[in-house]
Design a protein around this motif. Structure first.
Motif, PDB file in Angstrom:
ATOM      1  N   LEU A   1     -49.762  39.673  -4.625  1.00 38.57           N
ATOM      2  CA  LEU A   1     -48.699  38.845  -5.199  1.00 38.57           C
ATOM      3  C   LEU A   1     -47.319  39.411  -4.884  1.00 38.57           C
ATOM      4  CD1 LEU A   1     -50.201  37.886  -8.660  1.00 38.57           C
ATOM      5  CD2 LEU A   1     -49.823  36.393  -6.708  1.00 38.57           C
ATOM      6  N   ALA A   2     -47.186  40.718  -4.876  1.00 40.51           N
ATOM      7  CA  ALA A   2     -45.901  41.333  -4.541  1.00 40.51           C
ATOM      8  C   ALA A   2     -45.516  41.028  -3.096  1.00 40.51           C
ATOM      9  CB  ALA A   2     -45.964  42.838  -4.783  1.00 40.51           C
ATOM     10  N   ALA A   3     -46.483  41.058  -2.200  1.00 46.34           N
ATOM     11  CA  ALA A   3     -46.202  40.747  -0.792  1.00 46.34           C
ATOM     12  C   ALA A   3     -45.790  39.287  -0.622  1.00 46.34           C
ATOM     13  CB  ALA A   3     -47.419  41.074   0.065  1.00 46.34           C
TER      14      ALA A   3
ATOM     15  N   THR B   1     -44.418  37.410  -2.905  1.00 48.62           N
ATOM     16  CA  THR B   1     -43.101  37.267  -3.513  1.00 48.62           C
ATOM     17  C   THR B   1     -42.008  37.714  -2.554  1.00 48.62           C
ATOM     18  OG1 THR B   1     -44.061  37.660  -5.685  1.00 48.62           O
ATOM     19  CG2 THR B   1     -41.695  37.940  -5.488  1.00 48.62           C
ATOM     20  N   ALA B   2     -42.221  38.824  -1.874  1.00 44.42           N
ATOM     21  CA  ALA B   2     -41.228  39.317  -0.907  1.00 44.42           C
ATOM     22  C   ALA B   2     -41.055  38.324   0.238  1.00 44.42           C
ATOM     23  CB  ALA B   2     -41.638  40.678  -0.380  1.00 44.42           C
ATOM     24  N   ALA B   3     -42.146  37.759   0.714  1.00 50.15           N
ATOM     25  CA  ALA B   3     -42.060  36.782   1.801  1.00 50.15           C
ATOM     26  C   ALA B   3     -41.324  35.523   1.344  1.00 50.15           C
ATOM     27  CB  ALA B   3     -43.460  36.432   2.298  1.00 50.15           C
ATOM     28  N   ALA B   4     -41.592  35.074   0.131  1.00 50.22           N
ATOM     29  CA  ALA B   4     -40.911  33.891  -0.392  1.00 50.22           C
ATOM     30  C   ALA B   4     -39.423  34.150  -0.574  1.00 50.22           C
ATOM     31  CB  ALA B   4     -41.541  33.473  -1.716  1.00 50.22           C
ATOM     32  N   PHE B   5     -39.071  35.321  -1.065  1.00 46.05           N
ATOM     33  CA  PHE B   5     -37.661  35.668  -1.243  1.00 46.05           C
ATOM     34  C   PHE B   5     -36.939  35.717   0.095  1.00 46.05           C
ATOM     35  CE2 PHE B   5     -34.291  38.854  -1.438  1.00 46.05           C
ATOM     36  CZ  PHE B   5     -33.493  38.290  -2.410  1.00 46.05           C
ATOM     37  N   THR B   6     -37.579  36.306   1.092  1.00 49.40           N
ATOM     38  CA  THR B   6     -36.971  36.395   2.421  1.00 49.40           C
ATOM     39  C   THR B   6     -36.772  35.007   3.011  1.00 49.40           C
ATOM     40  OG1 THR B   6     -38.045  38.519   2.747  1.00 49.40           O
ATOM     41  CG2 THR B   6     -37.225  37.418   4.700  1.00 49.40           C
ATOM     42  N   GLY B   7     -37.759  34.151   2.863  1.00 49.10           N
ATOM     43  CA  GLY B   7     -37.632  32.778   3.356  1.00 49.10           C
ATOM     44  C   GLY B   7     -36.532  32.021   2.643  1.00 49.10           C
ATOM     45  N   GLN B   8     -36.398  32.241   1.358  1.00 47.90           N
ATOM     46  CA  GLN B   8     -35.352  31.576   0.585  1.00 47.90           C
ATOM     47  C   GLN B   8     -33.974  32.062   1.010  1.00 47.90           C
ATOM     48  OE1 GLN B   8     -35.336  32.546  -3.554  1.00 47.90           O
ATOM     49  NE2 GLN B   8     -34.115  30.772  -4.113  1.00 47.90           N
ATOM     50  N   GLN B   9     -33.831  33.346   1.274  1.00 49.83           N
ATOM     51  CA  GLN B   9     -32.538  33.896   1.703  1.00 49.83           C
ATOM     52  C   GLN B   9     -32.157  33.391   3.083  1.00 49.83           C
ATOM     53  OE1 GLN B   9     -30.333  35.575  -0.134  1.00 49.83           O
ATOM     54  NE2 GLN B   9     -31.738  35.339  -1.832  1.00 49.83           N
TER      55      GLN B   9
END
Length: 87
Positions: free
Chosen positions: A70-72, A74-82
């Motif tokens: 889940l942490a991985a 979340t990081a991928a989703a945050f990067t895509g959002q940025q």
């Protein structure tokens, strides 16, 4: 002796988790908060793995692996959002 060392390691991870929580609450930017959330996730995985060894509960290993996954994500989703915000 080993039990005390594992408990001391868990205490260090809990301190790291607390400091990460402070950074999430006071972080100056979104990227700082995301890194702190990753730190919290990593510390949580470490604590669960230590508890797995201390308590001999195999289910904690599964929970730790799920938290790491889940942490991985979340990081991928945050990067895509940025990336979409900067376009």
């Amino acid at each position: 002796m080993v039990t005390e060392l594992l408990l001391l390691s868990a205490l260090g991870l809990m301190l790291s988790l607390f400091l990460g929580l402070l950074r999430v609450l006071r972080g100056p930017g979104a990227a700082d908060r995301m890194l702190a959330i990753q730190l919290i996730g990593t510390a949580g995985v470490g604590i669960l793995l230590l508890l797995n060894v201390l308590l001999n509960q195999p289910a904690l290993l599964d929970v730790a692996l799920l938290l790491a996954l889940l942490a991985a994500v979340t990081a991928a989703a945050f990067t895509g959002q940025q990336e979409t915000r900067h376009d």
